[in-house]
Design an enzyme around this catalytic site. Structure first.
Site, PDB file in Angstrom:
ATOM      1  N   GLU A 193       1.013   2.871 -16.980  1.00 19.51           N
ATOM      2  CA  GLU A 193      -0.025   2.874 -16.762  1.00 19.51           C
ATOM      3  C   GLU A 193      -0.042   4.463 -17.521  1.00 19.51           C
ATOM      4  O   GLU A 193      -0.856   5.013 -16.560  1.00 19.51           O
ATOM      5  CB  GLU A 193      -1.280   2.867 -15.203  1.00 19.51           C
ATOM      6  CG  GLU A 193      -0.835   1.203 -14.663  1.00 19.51           C
ATOM      7  CD  GLU A 193      -1.650   0.727 -14.175  1.00 19.51           C
ATOM      8  OE1 GLU A 193      -2.803   1.680 -13.271  1.00 19.51           O
ATOM      9  OE2 GLU A 193      -2.079  -0.632 -13.585  1.00 19.51           O
ATOM     10  N   GLU A 252       2.184  -6.385 -13.208  1.00 21.84           N
ATOM     11  CA  GLU A 252       1.245  -6.232 -12.497  1.00 21.84           C
ATOM     12  C   GLU A 252      -0.062  -6.972 -12.411  1.00 21.84           C
ATOM     13  O   GLU A 252      -0.549  -7.266 -13.506  1.00 21.84           O
ATOM     14  CB  GLU A 252       0.678  -5.052 -11.866  1.00 21.84           C
ATOM     15  CG  GLU A 252       2.130  -4.100 -11.084  1.00 21.84           C
ATOM     16  CD  GLU A 252       0.953  -2.029 -11.032  1.00 21.84           C
ATOM     17  OE1 GLU A 252      -0.645  -2.357 -10.802  1.00 21.84           O
ATOM     18  OE2 GLU A 252       2.152  -2.040 -11.678  1.00 21.84           O
TER      19      GLU A 252
HETATM   20  C1  BGP Z   1      -1.933  -0.582 -10.107  1.00 22.74           C
HETATM   21  C2  BGP Z   1      -0.815   0.580 -10.156  1.00 22.74           C
HETATM   22  C3  BGP Z   1       0.186   0.414  -8.501  1.00 22.74           C
HETATM   23  C4  BGP Z   1      -1.049  -0.133  -7.767  1.00 22.74           C
HETATM   24  C5  BGP Z   1      -1.881  -1.191  -7.985  1.00 22.74           C
HETATM   25  C6  BGP Z   1      -2.892  -1.635  -7.449  1.00 22.74           C
HETATM   26  O1  BGP Z   1      -2.742   0.742 -10.981  1.00 22.74           O
HETATM   27  O2  BGP Z   1      -0.126   0.493 -11.419  1.00 22.74           O
HETATM   28  O3  BGP Z   1       0.740   1.705  -8.449  1.00 22.74           O
HETATM   29  O4  BGP Z   1      -0.806   0.269  -6.546  1.00 22.74           O
HETATM   30  O5  BGP Z   1      -2.734  -0.985  -9.493  1.00 22.74           O
HETATM   31  O6  BGP Z   1      -3.883  -0.027  -7.039  1.00 22.74           O
HETATM   32  P1  BGP Z   1      -4.653   0.000  -5.678  1.00 22.74           P
HETATM   33  O7  BGP Z   1      -3.351   0.768  -4.866  1.00 22.74           O
HETATM   34  O8  BGP Z   1      -5.149   1.166  -5.861  1.00 22.74           O
HETATM   35  O9  BGP Z   1      -5.216  -0.929  -4.850  1.00 22.74           O
END
Ligand code: BGP
Length: 468
Positions: free
Chosen positions: A165, A368
């Site tokens: 990201e 993801e």
């Molecule tokens: C993405 C990231 C992750 C992760 C996920 C969920 O942006 O790559 O590291 O955590 O989102 O987001 P959050 O943890 O803010 O719910």
């Protein structure tokens, strides 16, 4: 297109799930690991500290055995830069190398292919103190880190992801705890896009090095991609959607694949006196790098309308008010939201896959995708039909995209196991495996299989045919 017959998932499709080191491992200053920016940041109020997390550092064997039980073909995890190089450069920490060798070997024992993210939000604190990504030397720091990984793990790791990201580091760095702006900076936008430029060059050089050192390995970027919809068919809303698509999405993929700055982004930066300084050799390095695939994280789409000039900066990975003169966020009335207020758009997943594939024509792995929710442990069970529903709908749309002839390599939902969210603590759970701990108090850390665990096992066993 409304298909009558669906094409199957490819035979060697990489089903799996993801984690990241600083969110899952704990042991954040153990066995010689140096601090990263995550270890020194001020934690958002009421969220778990990062010294224990899911204690995956000590329990990876149990966790990987559970992943094998689900039938994983791949496990996407990140390598903590400061475990290998406690100061970011210089001396290598053998205990860090040993740890990831153990994790990789444990995966391979079950025929689980490691899909390794090189950098997931955890800049070494020692390098932050030397200017972080603002320092042009950051390119060499990262390439050296890549070399250490390729030398030590390249004989067994066949799939690599560069920077998780990067677009979110650039757009919402303060929320994730990563952006460092040197004191005295007058043009923050320019400084931010200078850092972004260094990351782009670092990524390009790491991809080139990977191809040179490991000819059989495959490497790609891993931005967070959300197709941006216009709020209406007003021409001005279409322009706003094009603007945000360029700034949020295409800048990163145009550069990774074609080695060129997106023209809309460049003109916006010019307008704000914020174009990055380009050092000799940068554009050649960018043009010479070629990813083998595109990895991207998908949670939802975004919807925007024309800017009214009053938007406020801020937000997180899936939300923002807008950018004055560029776009204004619009609440899409057609989409439900999660308990944490992120929109849910499975059809948007197909839209996004189609768009990415038609722009870049490279195989895609989803790095993801998932639903953050307040899960409840009751009598040793966790009933999470809402997560099953979310994932089912996204897998259905992925299959439709495959039928559209989008070339898909794999699917790794977030997350394999409960872990600490970027800014909302461990109460925002994503895993197939529940971890008994809370933001307030470290629990037994025992693992429990959620209902989604059993469901995903069936999905994998049937190669995506059985989604019931
Ligand atoms: C993405 C990231 C992750 C992760 C996920 C969920 O942006 O790559 O590291 O955590 O989102 O987001 P959050 O943890 O803010 O719910």
């Amino acid at each position: 297109m409304q298909h009558k017959t669906l094409k199957p998932f490819p035979k060697d499709f990489l089903w799996g799930a993801s984690t990241s080191a600083y969110q899952v491992e704990g042991a954040n200053l153990t066995d010689g690991k140096g601090p990263s920016c995550q270890d020194v940041k001020e934690l958002p109020a009421g969220t778990a500290s990062l010294d224990i997390c899911a204690d995956h550092y000590h329990r990876y064997k149990e966790d990987i055995a559970l992943m094998a039980e689900m039938g994983f073909k791949t496990y996407r995890f990140s390598i903590a830069w400061t475990r290998l190089l406690p100061n970011g450069t210089g001396e290598v920490n053998q205990k860090g190398i040993d740890h990831y060798n153990d994790v990789i070997n444990e995966c391979l024992k079950y025929n689980i292919q490691p899909l390794v993210t090189m950098f997931h939000f955890d800049m070494p604190d020692a390098l932050d103190k030397r200017g972080s990504w603002s320092n042009p030397d950051s390119v060499d720091w990262f390439v050296n880190f890549a070399k250490v990984m390729f030398e030590n793990f390249g004989d067994r790791v066949k799939y690599w992801l560069t920077i998780n990201e990067q677009n979110m580091l650039t757009l919402v760095g303060p929320v994730i705890g990563t952006l460092r702006i040197p004191e005295g900076t007058t043009n923050v936008l320019k400084e931010t896009y200078q850092q972004n430029h260094h990351m782009l060059v670092a990524q390009a050089k790491a991809m080139e090095l990977c191809h040179k050192m490991l000819p059989d390995a495959k490497i790609g970027p891993a931005p967070n991609i959300s197709l941006v919809y216009p709020a209406s068919c007003k021409p001005e809303d279409i322009l706003a959607a094009q603007n945000f698509n360029a700034i949020r999405n295409w800048l990163y993929l145009d550069m990774a694949v074609y080695g060129k700055y997106n023209n809309l982004v460049w003109s916006w930066l010019e307008e704000n006196d914020a174009t990055p300084e380009i050092h000799p050799g940068d554009m050649e390095a960018l043009a010479n790098a070629h990813p083998d695939f595109i990895g991207f994280n998908y949670y939802s789409t975004a919807t925007v309308e024309a800017s009214d000039g009053n938007e406020k900066e801020g937000g997180d990975q899936q939300s923002s008010a807008g950018i004055p003169g560029v776009y204004k966020s619009f609440k899409n009335p057609n989409l439900p939201r999660t308990e944490f207020n992120w929109e849910i758009d499975p059809v948007g997943f197909r839209n996004t896959l189609r768009e990415v594939y038609s722009r870049y024509h490279l195989p895609i792995v989803i790095t993801e995708n998932g639903l953050g929710a307040y899960d409840k442990l009751e009598d040793g069970r966790i009933h999470d039909p809402y997560r099953i529903n979310y994932l089912r709908q996204h897998i259905e749309q992925m299959r439709l995209a495959i039928t559209d002839d989008v070339e898909m390599m794999g699917y790794c939902p977030w997350s394999a196991i409960d872990l600490v969210s970027t800014h909302e603590g461990i109460r925002k759970r994503y895993g197939f495996i529940y971890v008994d701990t809370t933001d307030e108090k470290v629990g037994t850390l025992n693992r429990y299989r959620k209902d989604s665990f059993y469901w995903y096992k069936k999905v994998i066993a049937s190669n995506g045919e059985d989604l019931d």
